[in-house]
Design a protein around this motif. Structure first.
Motif, PDB file in Angstrom:
ATOM      1  N   GLU A 100      16.870 -18.728 -15.705  1.00  0.00           N
ATOM      2  CA  GLU A 100      17.294 -17.610 -14.861  1.00  0.00           C
ATOM      3  C   GLU A 100      18.137 -16.662 -15.702  1.00  0.00           C
ATOM      4  N   ARG A 154       3.294 -17.028 -12.263  1.00  0.00           N
ATOM      5  CA  ARG A 154       3.880 -17.512 -11.018  1.00  0.00           C
ATOM      6  C   ARG A 154       3.440 -18.950 -10.781  1.00  0.00           C
ATOM      7  N   GLU A 231      16.644  -7.524  -0.590  1.00  0.00           N
ATOM      8  CA  GLU A 231      16.594  -8.875  -1.138  1.00  0.00           C
ATOM      9  C   GLU A 231      15.272  -9.093  -1.869  1.00  0.00           C
ATOM     10  N   TYR A 233      15.430 -11.649  -5.054  1.00  0.00           N
ATOM     11  CA  TYR A 233      15.634 -12.946  -5.691  1.00  0.00           C
ATOM     12  C   TYR A 233      16.223 -13.933  -4.691  1.00  0.00           C
ATOM     13  N   ARG A 234      15.633 -15.109  -4.617  1.00  0.00           N
ATOM     14  CA  ARG A 234      16.088 -16.115  -3.662  1.00  0.00           C
ATOM     15  C   ARG A 234      17.461 -16.666  -4.050  1.00  0.00           C
ATOM     16  N   GLU A 235      18.274 -16.925  -3.041  1.00  0.00           N
ATOM     17  CA  GLU A 235      19.498 -17.668  -3.268  1.00  0.00           C
ATOM     18  C   GLU A 235      19.145 -19.131  -3.544  1.00  0.00           C
ATOM     19  N   VAL A 236      19.937 -19.780  -4.382  1.00  0.00           N
ATOM     20  CA  VAL A 236      19.654 -21.167  -4.745  1.00  0.00           C
ATOM     21  C   VAL A 236      19.609 -22.059  -3.511  1.00  0.00           C
ATOM     22  N   ASP A 239      16.160 -21.908  -2.133  1.00  0.00           N
ATOM     23  CA  ASP A 239      15.059 -21.994  -3.090  1.00  0.00           C
ATOM     24  C   ASP A 239      14.746 -23.470  -3.318  1.00  0.00           C
ATOM     25  N   VAL A 241      12.021 -24.955  -4.387  1.00  0.00           N
ATOM     26  CA  VAL A 241      11.347 -25.277  -5.648  1.00  0.00           C
ATOM     27  C   VAL A 241      12.380 -25.470  -6.753  1.00  0.00           C
ATOM     28  N   ARG A 242      13.356 -24.587  -6.807  1.00  0.00           N
ATOM     29  CA  ARG A 242      14.406 -24.729  -7.822  1.00  0.00           C
ATOM     30  C   ARG A 242      15.203 -26.014  -7.604  1.00  0.00           C
ATOM     31  N   GLN A 243      15.493 -26.313  -6.370  1.00  0.00           N
ATOM     32  CA  GLN A 243      16.228 -27.539  -6.088  1.00  0.00           C
ATOM     33  C   GLN A 243      15.440 -28.764  -6.528  1.00  0.00           C
TER      34      GLN A 243
END
Length: 253
Positions: A100, A154, A231, A233-236, A239, A241-243
């Motif tokens: 990021e 993506r 908005e 970008y996703r907030e963590v 998100d 997938v990020r988690q």
């Protein structure tokens, strides 16, 4: 709606006025959206670098060694150091670096480019691309939106596509929530990322490689009577997938 490349742009160098270069070549209108590739924004802002600017620390050497063992290819730890310094979060270390940036974009290698660098080793993304978009927009003779675009892969899909890193003069998304579909059902979750769709449109025209044209005008786009959202970008916290990536590690085949 139509899209066309701005013709006759020179090779961009540090200090060049992108807004003036565009305005000299196109008679802009208020229904235009000017899509500028991040590569030329970076060049104009002097965001080129040499690998020697990034002496590798222990973490970078560890990452380069791991990548080499996974891919079977030698990896320069100085490049890993550059990626670390251009990132705020390292989501994946293998089989590639997924990071990021400081402004929220998630991509491979912090978006650092090693092609079309103008003779330098590295071309970094703009440091503050929102300010870049606003500065270009302020320099244009017509009040029209400006997008700073890039290409990236993506999840779950092959290939690269155009995406927007930053924007000025328009909302990032159409918010359809609260409107009705053709059957009268209320839409509850639909938010359309129009800046990414415009970037993808521009990328179809701009091309890649040595034949690319870095600025595209999309003419006749209408946002319509919808609520807008800034908005992108996703907030963590939302998100997932990020988690999931935080608890995952690459074990090879």
């Amino acid at each position: 709606m139509e899209a066309f490349a701005v013709p006759g742009l020179p090779e961009i160098e540090a200090g060049d006025d992108l807004a003036a270069l565009v305005a000299d070549r196109v008679s802009l209108r208020e229904d235009d959206v000017v899509c500028v590739a991040s590569t030329v924004v970076s060049k104009a802002e002097g965001r080129t670098a040499s690998l020697s600017d990034y002496p590798a620390g222990p973490r970078a050497r560890e990452i380069a060694s791991r990548l080499a063992s996974v891919t079977g290819e030698e990896k320069d730890p100085r490049f890993a150091q550059a990626v670390l310094e251009e990132s705020t979060d390292l989501l994946m270390e293998a089989p590639f670096l997924l990071t990021e940036t400081g402004f929220g974009h998630v991509g491979v290698n912090a978006g650092i480019d090693r092609s079309n660098t103008g003779g330098d080793d590295l071309l970094l993304l703009p440091k503050r691309p929102t300010e870049s978009a606003e500065r270009i927009r302020d320099g244009l003779p017509v009040d029209c939106p400006v997008l700073v675009t890039d290409t990236s892969g993506r999840p779950f899909r092959h290939g690269q596509r155009g995406v927007t890193l930053s924007w000025a003069g328009m909302p990032a998304s159409r918010d359809w929530r609260g409107e009705e579909d053709r059957d009268g059902h209320e839409l509850e979750v639909t938010v359309e990322s129009v800046v990414d769709e415009l970037a993808a449109t521009a990328n179809l025209v701009s091309g890649e490689g040595d034949g690319g044209t870095p600025v595209v005008v999309v003419r006749g786009f209408e946002f319509g009577d919808h609520d807008g959202s800034q908005e992108l970008y996703r907030e963590v916290s939302g998100d997932f997938v990020r988690q999931a990536l935080r608890g995952w590690s690459y074990e090879g085949r």
